[in-house]
Design a protein around this motif. Sequence first.
Motif, mmCIF file in Angstrom:
data_model
loop_
_atom_site.group_PDB
_atom_site.id
_atom_site.type_symbol
_atom_site.label_atom_id
_atom_site.label_comp_id
_atom_site.label_asym_id
_atom_site.label_seq_id
_atom_site.Cartn_x
_atom_site.Cartn_y
_atom_site.Cartn_z
ATOM 1 N N GLU A 1 46.368 20.815 -35.698
ATOM 2 C CA GLU A 1 47.354 21.668 -36.359
ATOM 3 C C GLU A 1 48.760 21.433 -35.826
ATOM 4 O O GLU A 1 49.734 21.500 -36.565
ATOM 5 N N ASP A 2 48.834 21.165 -34.520
ATOM 6 C CA ASP A 2 50.121 20.983 -33.861
ATOM 7 C C ASP A 2 50.610 19.540 -33.939
ATOM 8 O O ASP A 2 51.657 19.210 -33.371
ATOM 9 N N TRP B 1 42.219 32.429 -29.503
ATOM 10 C CA TRP B 1 41.816 31.220 -28.775
ATOM 11 C C TRP B 1 42.900 30.151 -28.899
ATOM 12 O O TRP B 1 43.253 29.490 -27.911
ATOM 13 N N LYS B 2 43.424 29.985 -30.111
ATOM 14 C CA LYS B 2 44.458 28.972 -30.324
ATOM 15 C C LYS B 2 45.712 29.291 -29.521
ATOM 16 O O LYS B 2 46.349 28.392 -28.970
ATOM 17 N N GLU B 3 46.061 30.544 -29.444
ATOM 18 C CA GLU B 3 47.235 30.945 -28.662
ATOM 19 C C GLU B 3 47.019 30.653 -27.176
ATOM 20 O O GLU B 3 47.939 30.182 -26.488
ATOM 21 N N HIS C 1 40.870 21.334 -33.274
ATOM 22 C CA HIS C 1 41.533 21.959 -34.423
ATOM 23 C C HIS C 1 42.966 22.370 -34.069
ATOM 24 O O HIS C 1 43.894 22.147 -34.853
ATOM 25 N N THR C 2 43.154 22.942 -32.891
ATOM 26 C CA THR C 2 44.482 23.395 -32.477
ATOM 27 C C THR C 2 45.436 22.216 -32.313
ATOM 28 O O THR C 2 46.568 22.244 -32.794
ATOM 29 N N ARG D 1 47.487 26.949 -26.729
ATOM 30 C CA ARG D 1 48.903 26.566 -26.840
ATOM 31 C C ARG D 1 49.723 27.007 -25.633
ATOM 32 O O ARG D 1 50.705 26.343 -25.280
ATOM 33 N N LEU E 1 37.628 24.124 -30.872
ATOM 34 C CA LEU E 1 38.882 24.868 -30.772
ATOM 35 C C LEU E 1 40.053 23.966 -30.390
ATOM 36 O O LEU E 1 41.122 24.024 -30.992
#
Length: 70
Positions: A66-67, A26-28, A62-63, A31, A59
């Motif tokens: 993180e970035d 999901w994160k990919e 959080h993503t 991104r 999702l």
Amino acid sequence: MTEAVKGPASYFPSIEKKHGRPIAEWKELIRRSPLTKHMELVSWLKAEYGLGHGHANALVAHTLAEDGVK
């Protein structure tokens, strides 16, 4: 004693169970999306993948965190 997971990550087990993809996948997807704004990404996940608002929001939040995106 383990601490309970809090915040957006607390949704991750139910997202994986309900939608059958690992969180890393999901994160990919997030991104790689050409979209960059939080609510655009949330709306896209809801429309394209059938996620509920809470799961999509968790999702994306959080993503982006993180970035280092605010």
